[in-house]
Design an enzyme around this catalytic site. Structure first.
Site, mmCIF file in Angstrom:
data_model
loop_
_atom_site.group_PDB
_atom_site.id
_atom_site.type_symbol
_atom_site.label_atom_id
_atom_site.label_comp_id
_atom_site.label_asym_id
_atom_site.label_seq_id
_atom_site.Cartn_x
_atom_site.Cartn_y
_atom_site.Cartn_z
ATOM 1 C CE1 TYR A 104 13.982 31.192 -85.289
ATOM 2 C CE2 TYR A 104 13.794 30.438 -83.026
ATOM 3 C CZ TYR A 104 14.358 31.273 -83.961
ATOM 4 O OH TYR A 104 15.296 32.200 -83.582
ATOM 5 C CB SER A 105 13.433 23.965 -87.512
ATOM 6 O OG SER A 105 14.474 23.221 -88.108
ATOM 7 C CB THR A 137 6.682 23.278 -91.489
ATOM 8 O OG1 THR A 137 5.810 22.833 -90.443
ATOM 9 C CG2 THR A 137 6.863 22.163 -92.506
ATOM 10 C CG ASP A 179 0.321 25.657 -87.446
ATOM 11 O OD1 ASP A 179 -0.711 24.983 -87.622
ATOM 12 O OD2 ASP A 179 1.201 25.785 -88.315
ATOM 13 C CG ASP A 227 10.395 24.750 -81.828
ATOM 14 O OD1 ASP A 227 9.979 25.246 -80.775
ATOM 15 O OD2 ASP A 227 10.210 25.289 -82.939
#
Length: 280
Positions: free
Chosen positions: A184-185, A182, A70, A144
């Site tokens: 750090y949040s 999916t 990712d 993010d």
């Protein structure tokens, strides 16, 4: 023409890359190798392969095959900026929520190169920082935008349009897209959101307040987050995992839905929910 974008720290000696070049060349498909994370580390790249850069790709590039994880995909997206070229991810990392293939199914890149995939369209963020009434920084994010203290609690106040949503002291705040939900949040307690949805996810990080909970907000809204009373404390802005700017007291992070988008190539054999269940 297909661009192969390997992370040489995941694809050791570019063995998967060599395999991809062979598969595509044997099928009569033109390809070029554009390594990621190797700009200042040419020693990790074998010298027997010709290389190009993402910035040098022509308009005839129809697919990016990203070999890594990712984080590699996020780096490729940042390099592409406004260009909407479908991305097929091959997971050599850990979770790989954004990737379409695992290493054991590597040869299916040939199907993708022939156009045998569907497009998963992902929303992105436009991020800007306002200081003393002036915009001093602008950027885009697929995952993010994060405000984080340098090891100290900071004061955060967040607004949706002009309505105050939340105020607290804590480690910081994450504003994520559904794709980033999916990442750090989620680790900070935020909800998992289907990645083709259109929404913002605002997630406090280690808030010193029981009432500081995550929010899911319509993508047509304007999100603003203010860093308050930093004084001698320090905070920074991170975009898709990259620390990009030190913040000052009173700086305002503005988040809007971007007109840019990321196109992910998928095979559609498993739903997002099946993938999330398996990986989590």
């Amino acid at each position: 023409m297909v661009a192969i974008c390997p992370n040489p720290y995941r694809d050791a000696q570019l063995n998967y890359t060599r395999r991809a070049v062979q598969l595509l060349s044997d099928a009569g498909i033109e390809c070029v190798v554009c390594p990621v994370f190797a700009e200042n580390g040419d020693d990790v790249l074998p010298q027997d392969i010709p290389y190009s850069t993402l910035a040098g790709l022509g308009e005839d590039c129809t697919l990016l095959i990203v070999i890594g994880g990712d984080g590699t995909i996020l780096s490729v997206v940042r390099s592409l900026q406004a260009r909407s070229i479908p991305i097929l991810g091959v997971n050599l990392g850990t979770k790989g929520f954004m990737t379409a293939l695992e290493a054991e199914n590597f040869d299916r890149i040939l199907n993708a190169a022939r156009g045998e995939y569907r497009i998963s369209e992902r929303m992105m963020l436009d991020v800007s920082i306002e200081r003393n009434g002036e915009i001093i920084y602008t950027d885009h994010a697929l995952n993010d935008a994060v405000i984080h203290g340098y090891g100290e609690c900071i004061n955060i106040t967040a607004f949706c349009d002009e309505d105050r949503m939340i105020g607290y002291s804590g480690d910081g705040v994450i504003v994520a897209t559904p794709t980033g939900s999916t990442g750090y949040s989620m680790s900070a307690g935020g909800p998992i959101v289907e990645p083709e949805a259109a929404a913002f996810i605002l997630t406090p990080i280690c808030a010193h307040s029981i009432g500081a909970k995550p929010f899911v907000i319509g993508a047509q809204k304007l999100i603003s987050v203010t860093t308050e009373k930093l004084h001698t404390r320090r905070a920074y802005l991170s975009i898709d995992g990259n620390s990009v700017l030190d913040l000052e007291s009173g700086d305002i992070m503005l988040i809007r839905r971007s007109e840019m988008r990321t196109l992910m190539a998928r095979f559609g054999e498993k739903s997002f929910f099946e993938i999330a269940y398996e990986k989590l």
